[in-house]
Scaffold this motif. Sequence first.
Motif, PDB file in Angstrom:
ATOM      1  N   CYS A  54      44.259  22.208  23.162  1.00  0.00           N
ATOM      2  CA  CYS A  54      44.011  23.788  22.920  1.00  0.00           C
ATOM      3  C   CYS A  54      44.853  24.147  21.424  1.00  0.00           C
ATOM      4  O   CYS A  54      44.310  24.763  20.726  1.00  0.00           O
ATOM      5  CB  CYS A  54      44.648  24.593  24.047  1.00  0.00           C
ATOM      6  SG  CYS A  54      44.322  26.302  24.014  1.00  0.00           S
ATOM      7  N   ALA A  55      46.071  23.774  21.387  1.00  0.00           N
ATOM      8  CA  ALA A  55      46.689  23.913  20.244  1.00  0.00           C
ATOM      9  C   ALA A  55      45.913  23.363  18.938  1.00  0.00           C
ATOM     10  O   ALA A  55      45.673  24.003  17.864  1.00  0.00           O
ATOM     11  CB  ALA A  55      48.062  23.323  20.320  1.00  0.00           C
ATOM     12  N   ALA A  56      45.686  22.176  19.057  1.00  0.00           N
ATOM     13  CA  ALA A  56      44.704  21.836  17.959  1.00  0.00           C
ATOM     14  C   ALA A  56      43.380  22.247  17.602  1.00  0.00           C
ATOM     15  O   ALA A  56      43.248  22.488  16.498  1.00  0.00           O
ATOM     16  CB  ALA A  56      44.390  20.025  18.272  1.00  0.00           C
ATOM     17  N   GLY A  60      41.823  24.929  14.191  1.00  0.00           N
ATOM     18  CA  GLY A  60      40.747  24.252  13.358  1.00  0.00           C
ATOM     19  C   GLY A  60      40.241  23.048  13.809  1.00  0.00           C
ATOM     20  O   GLY A  60      39.333  22.436  12.964  1.00  0.00           O
ATOM     21  N   GLY A  61      40.893  22.080  14.398  1.00  0.00           N
ATOM     22  CA  GLY A  61      40.597  20.815  14.839  1.00  0.00           C
ATOM     23  C   GLY A  61      39.413  20.536  15.372  1.00  0.00           C
ATOM     24  O   GLY A  61      39.011  21.592  16.424  1.00  0.00           O
ATOM     25  N   ASP A  62      38.757  19.605  15.517  1.00  0.00           N
ATOM     26  CA  ASP A  62      37.501  19.289  16.158  1.00  0.00           C
ATOM     27  C   ASP A  62      37.793  18.572  17.272  1.00  0.00           C
ATOM     28  O   ASP A  62      38.017  16.965  17.127  1.00  0.00           O
ATOM     29  CB  ASP A  62      36.540  18.396  15.056  1.00  0.00           C
ATOM     30  CG  ASP A  62      35.046  18.253  15.708  1.00  0.00           C
ATOM     31  OD1 ASP A  62      34.926  18.321  16.835  1.00  0.00           O
ATOM     32  OD2 ASP A  62      34.394  17.642  14.797  1.00  0.00           O
ATOM     33  N   VAL A  63      37.749  19.129  18.387  1.00  0.00           N
ATOM     34  CA  VAL A  63      38.656  18.434  19.409  1.00  0.00           C
ATOM     35  C   VAL A  63      37.518  18.095  20.730  1.00  0.00           C
ATOM     36  O   VAL A  63      36.933  19.194  21.086  1.00  0.00           O
ATOM     37  CB  VAL A  63      39.863  19.376  20.156  1.00  0.00           C
ATOM     38  CG1 VAL A  63      40.415  18.568  21.341  1.00  0.00           C
ATOM     39  CG2 VAL A  63      40.830  19.516  18.750  1.00  0.00           C
ATOM     40  N   ALA A 278      48.586  16.329  15.294  1.00  0.00           N
ATOM     41  CA  ALA A 278      47.323  15.454  15.302  1.00  0.00           C
ATOM     42  C   ALA A 278      46.183  16.230  14.611  1.00  0.00           C
ATOM     43  O   ALA A 278      45.645  15.343  13.847  1.00  0.00           O
ATOM     44  CB  ALA A 278      46.636  15.771  16.643  1.00  0.00           C
ATOM     45  N   VAL A 279      46.217  17.484  14.395  1.00  0.00           N
ATOM     46  CA  VAL A 279      45.269  18.062  13.360  1.00  0.00           C
ATOM     47  C   VAL A 279      45.563  17.462  11.733  1.00  0.00           C
ATOM     48  O   VAL A 279      44.644  16.924  11.016  1.00  0.00           O
ATOM     49  CB  VAL A 279      45.287  19.644  13.414  1.00  0.00           C
ATOM     50  CG1 VAL A 279      44.556  20.132  12.089  1.00  0.00           C
ATOM     51  CG2 VAL A 279      44.733  19.978  14.581  1.00  0.00           C
ATOM     52  N   GLY A 280      46.658  17.550  11.510  1.00  0.00           N
ATOM     53  CA  GLY A 280      47.064  16.976  10.057  1.00  0.00           C
ATOM     54  C   GLY A 280      46.772  15.564  10.130  1.00  0.00           C
ATOM     55  O   GLY A 280      46.115  15.262   9.003  1.00  0.00           O
TER      56      GLY A 280
END
Length: 320
Positions: A54-56, A60-63, A278-280
């Motif tokens: 959820c946080a990612a 803006g992450g593609d999760v 993780a997003v970074g």
Amino acid sequence: MTEQHRPDEGRILVVGSVNVDLVLGVPRHPEPGETLAGTGSRRSPGGKGANQACAAALLGGDVRFAGRTGAGPDADLALALLRDAEVDLTATKEVPAEETGLAVVTVDEAGENSIVIIAGANGSWSAQDVKSLRAAVKASDLVVSQGEIPAAAVDQLALLCAETGTRFLLNLAPVIEVGAGTLATADPLVVNESEGRLALTALTGTDAPDAPDAPDAPDDDAATVRGLRDAGVPSVVMTRGARGAILATDAEFAEVSSPKVHAVDTTGAGDAFVGALAVGLARGESAADACRRAVRVGAFAVTRHGAQPSYPSRQDELPQ
């Protein structure tokens, strides 16, 4: 639901736990055998895997999230904010014979929490279940997992990542008995202070440095991080709450400070950190840059109540 891939974002696969959190407010944490009057209660989505996904996604992450729930309304509640954040849930399955995982969280007036977890469907993960995710692992730029599913499943996931050349982020929380090969695949291994010491002891068979008692004592957290690297872990990130984080890779060793904020609830803040990290990393940022944003995201989360409800979106201003 299936989310269309955004070409400017790295693909993240999170494999892990999903719970309903029963959060109890208390004036302070009770002593053994003591009964306290609470200040309130609420139920909200939780679980370390779901929190991190959820946080990612909010950032803006593609999760894609692979989890296990029971049947019934608790499953709907547990997945509600993941759906709102547009996380791909096609790899999340219902296990009708099990309950949806439950976490009972007590939060005191200083915002500190203690947590008891009932695994429920999260405990049903097997190595064979993970093998079925091979295509999803191969299609991902980063795979994330934690210690709230069985060690055999985490070991199999690490093996898949090694076989497919996919970067693996392991948040060893809580510490479970994963194989040495799994820790040698973790890039990074994310732990807090106590988890880091336990992981180092498990890897080396010797006691890790104790936490320093005096304010001017040597920083044994740094020694623990270096010990994990020396034991073969490719990279390590240690989260230290209000003190920020320590990062160790082949290229650098750095302490990353955290913004100063007024904490009201620390529940899920570590998961906010991992989701942001993780997003970074999935975007190709350096570990240091990803850590610097992650500590700010974690600091934002402690200023609000709950886990997933406290997480920032791309539009929110992070503390400096």
